[in-house]
Design an enzyme around this catalytic site. Structure first.
Site, PDB file in Angstrom:
ATOM      1  N   TRP A 528       0.806  -1.232   0.000  1.00 20.30           N
ATOM      2  CA  TRP A 528       0.000   0.000   0.000  1.00 20.30           C
ATOM      3  C   TRP A 528       0.834   1.274   0.000  1.00 20.30           C
ATOM      4  O   TRP A 528       0.399   2.298   0.492  1.00 20.30           O
ATOM      5  CB  TRP A 528      -0.995   0.012   1.166  1.00 20.30           C
ATOM      6  CG  TRP A 528      -1.752  -1.251   1.302  1.00 20.30           C
ATOM      7  CD1 TRP A 528      -2.669  -1.758   0.419  1.00 20.30           C
ATOM      8  CD2 TRP A 528      -1.667  -2.204   2.365  1.00 20.30           C
ATOM      9  NE1 TRP A 528      -3.156  -2.963   0.864  1.00 20.30           N
ATOM     10  CE2 TRP A 528      -2.549  -3.279   2.066  1.00 20.30           C
ATOM     11  CE3 TRP A 528      -0.930  -2.269   3.534  1.00 20.30           C
ATOM     12  CZ2 TRP A 528      -2.721  -4.371   2.888  1.00 20.30           C
ATOM     13  CZ3 TRP A 528      -1.094  -3.365   4.367  1.00 20.30           C
ATOM     14  CH2 TRP A 528      -1.979  -4.394   4.048  1.00 20.30           C
ATOM     15  N   HIS A 529       2.036   1.190  -0.550  1.00 25.97           N
ATOM     16  CA  HIS A 529       2.902   2.370  -0.598  1.00 25.97           C
ATOM     17  C   HIS A 529       2.965   2.947  -2.011  1.00 25.97           C
ATOM     18  O   HIS A 529       3.979   3.510  -2.414  1.00 25.97           O
ATOM     19  CB  HIS A 529       4.307   2.024  -0.100  1.00 25.97           C
ATOM     20  CG  HIS A 529       4.338   1.586   1.330  1.00 25.97           C
ATOM     21  ND1 HIS A 529       5.460   1.039   1.927  1.00 25.97           N
ATOM     22  CD2 HIS A 529       3.379   1.620   2.300  1.00 25.97           C
ATOM     23  CE1 HIS A 529       5.189   0.742   3.196  1.00 25.97           C
ATOM     24  NE2 HIS A 529       3.922   1.091   3.435  1.00 25.97           N
ATOM     25  N   TYR A 530       1.885   2.814  -2.755  1.00 28.70           N
ATOM     26  CA  TYR A 530       1.869   3.327  -4.126  1.00 28.70           C
ATOM     27  C   TYR A 530       1.909   4.843  -4.121  1.00 28.70           C
ATOM     28  O   TYR A 530       1.477   5.503  -3.173  1.00 28.70           O
ATOM     29  CB  TYR A 530       0.635   2.804  -4.883  1.00 28.70           C
ATOM     30  CG  TYR A 530      -0.684   2.959  -4.167  1.00 28.70           C
ATOM     31  CD1 TYR A 530      -1.384   4.161  -4.212  1.00 28.70           C
ATOM     32  CD2 TYR A 530      -1.245   1.903  -3.446  1.00 28.70           C
ATOM     33  CE1 TYR A 530      -2.595   4.311  -3.563  1.00 28.70           C
ATOM     34  CE2 TYR A 530      -2.458   2.040  -2.792  1.00 28.70           C
ATOM     35  CZ  TYR A 530      -3.131   3.249  -2.855  1.00 28.70           C
ATOM     36  OH  TYR A 530      -4.330   3.393  -2.208  1.00 28.70           O
TER      37      TYR A 530
END
Length: 594
Positions: A528-530
């Site tokens: 979830w580090h996009y």
């Protein structure tokens, strides 16, 4: 089957529509304190008359700043700006304070598994076939993440062109309110010792700083397992100048195009009842709309408002305000792969506490002790249902039959703790592979189409192979085996267990445990580090002003071309405070008082 359910729920945004609260949480009275946050209200309360006290001129319902998205950056930004100016925050989700799936560490996996319309987590699937999630709640991603808090390294700050002194003043502003030192579980201690054993040195102890070696970082979970989110940074706000509307979904930004450059005049949003409203910017010099809707929401909103690739806007009959082919481009997600490690020891629940920061640009972390029970989760309909918003970007023909069968039959099984052990994960720090975002329609509630192109660049794939080899050494190290009390396992056996977890929609190959490169490609998931989509120099200036228009900025992770530190939330929250201070000083100089 139950094992697959647990694995997906823990890390991979389980694709089912779920509405749940752990039964234990019924004991806790989760009450929203209206006396601390007097400025939060539902969007349907908005009207010109009710907004007149916030007017910075004589005009009703006009604001010096309108912040679109009360998330990880939006909350600290709004709190800071409200010190001197009137601020309206429009957040499409609700408050986190009364949501047990957000508030308690033990419900972390359930919060992600909940893909119902009212969930704090909105699921989506990238065209790569990887499950993902975006936040829709006041506090943003800090409400649904694993809670780990670690600053960016000095080189990132320098590349960003930020004032290092102000950066180092802004981080503690966040930390004083919501960050804690974790109490290490035995498993996290075992990971710490094993990382040191295989050469991820030195040990840097407990620190917020990003330094090579092994360290223990901060957490936004307190010693009672209660989450503290970016929404609590609103406690710093001036309540006389801040208004936060929840369930306020912005439809588009409004421009005056009569001049030489488009000029923002306000926004149109709908409330929880479906009624539309228009919020206006003050005519005072310096007033701005600030997009803080994240790497998915911000480029989506720019395009819906008429700023983006001309051909794409014309396809959807969106009136063109400004052509910019770079909006939605440069999307990246840090690929993550996990190895499942069984244990004969009882396992405590823990999220990220220990991290190995390697010199090869790979981070190693772990999470343990999450499972399901029949009373903790309630399934409404299957993952492959057309009703499920998770699959809005995946055509029915691309939904693999075996995946369909697996998920539609899972209700025959009891959802119990099915795996006793840990998920050891590795994350690539600086992926070279890049993707893009595009609109599927003009409905802001729908996810756009997102492609990350995981491992498209061969260097990314090679680094993943090296990372899996490192993790394999960690899980077979003497310190680790002493803790798990398991026999030393064949690495291929552990890789096979991870493959069988069925953790994405990517096709599996027969050699995916014999070839580490194939294992990387087949089992890739998100952490979830996009980021990206509104990059500096292409969509926004270094001070985050949108190029080619007046009175519009973007302040969030969509402006990053790399994810800061091991986990970005610390820097995103810091950026909200940092940019708020910079804006106040630009407008007021020494009179800003910050």
């Amino acid at each position: 089957m139950a094992l697959k359910f647990v694995l997906l729920a823990l890390f991979l945004c389980l694709p089912a529509s779920l509405s749940s609260t752990a039964s234990k949480d019924k004991e806790h009275k989760l009450k929203f304190n209206p006396y601390r946050y007097t400025f939060i209200d539902k969007a349907s309360t908005f009207s010109a008359s009710s907004s007149s006290s916030f007017a910075s001129t004589g005009q009703d319902s006009s604001y010096d700043y309108i912040v679109i998205g009360g998330g990880t950056a939006g909350c600290p930004l709004a709190a800071t700006l409200s010190r001197n100016f009137s601020v309206l925050v429009l957040e499409r989700g609700g408050v986190p304070f009364t949501n047990a799936n957000v508030s308690f560490l033990r419900n972390f996996h359930i919060g992600l598994a909940d893909t119902s319309a009212s969930s704090a987590s909105q699921a989506f699937v990238s065209t790569d076939g990887v499950y993902n999630a975006r936040a829709r709640v006041l506090g943003g991603g800090s409400c649904i993440n694993a809670g780990f808090y670690s600053r960016a390294d000095a080189a990132f700050v320098k590349r960003a062109g930020w004032d290092a002194k102000l950066v180092n003043e802004s981080y503690p502003w966040v930390e004083r309110e919501i960050v804690h030192q974790p109490k290490l579980t035995l498993w996290q201690k075992a990971l710490r010792d094993s990382l040191l054993e295989v050469g991820v040195r030195p040990f840097n102890g407990f620190t917020y700083d990003h330094v090579s070696g092994t360290k223990v970082g901060g957490t936004i979970f307190d010693r009672f397992g209660r989450r503290h989110t970016a929404a609590e940074l609103l406690a710093y706000a001036n309540p006389q100048k801040l208004r936060v509307l929840i369930y306020a979904t912005v439809q588009k930004i409004v421009f005056d195009t009569s001049g030489t450059r488009p000029r923002v005049t306000g926004v149109i949003f709908k409330d929880e009842k479906g009624n539309q409203h228009q919020a206006l910017l003050s005519n005072r010099k310096g007033s701005e709309v600030i997009l803080s809707s994240g790497a998915i929401g911000s480029p989506q909103m720019l395009m819906l408002s008429g700023i983006g690739p001309k051909r794409e806007l014309e396809r959807l009959k969106i009136p063109l305000v400004l052509e910019n082919e770079h909006v939605g481009k440069g999307m990246a997600d840090n690929p993550m792969n996990t190895i499942l490690v069984p244990s004969k020891q009882p396992i405590e629940q823990s999220l990220i506490q220990t991290v190995g920061i390697t010199k090869m640009g790979v981070y190693v972390e772990a999470s343990t002790g999450f499972g399901q029970s029949p009373e903790s989760i309630h399934t409404h309909y299957g993952v492959m249902s057309d009703k499920n918003e998770l699959f809005s970007t995946i055509p029915a023909k691309q939904r693999r039959p075996e995946a369909t069968q697996a998920y539609t039959t899972r209700n025959k099984y009891q959802l119990q703790e099915a795996f006793n052990g840990s998920f050891i994960l590795e994350k690539l720090a600086y992926p070279i592979s890049r993707g893009h975002l595009s609109l599927l329609n003009t409905n802001v509630d729908d996810n756009p189409s997102v492609t990350f192109n995981y491992f498209k660049h061969p260097v990314d794939l090679q680094r993943c192979v090296e990372a899996i080899r490192l993790v394999s050494k960690v899980v077979t190290s003497k310190r680790f085996l002493n803790y798990t009390q398991c026999d030393k396992q064949n690495v291929h056996k552990m890789l096979s267990l991870s493959v069988k977890a069925n953790i994405n929609l990517r096709p599996k190959q027969v050699n995916d445990t014999k070839s580490m490169a194939q294992f990387c490609k087949d089992t890739v998931v998100t952490i979830w580090h996009y980021h990206g989509g509104c990059l500096v120099g292409k969509v926004v200036s270094p001070d985050r002003k949108v190029l080619g228009v007046n009175r519009l900025r973007v302040i969030d992770g969509s402006t990053f071309d790399e994810s800061p530190g091991t986990n970005p939330q610390a820097t995103v929250m810091m950026m909200g405070r940092y940019m708020g201070v910079k804006i106040l000083r630009e407008r007021l100089g020494n009179k800003a008082g910050v």
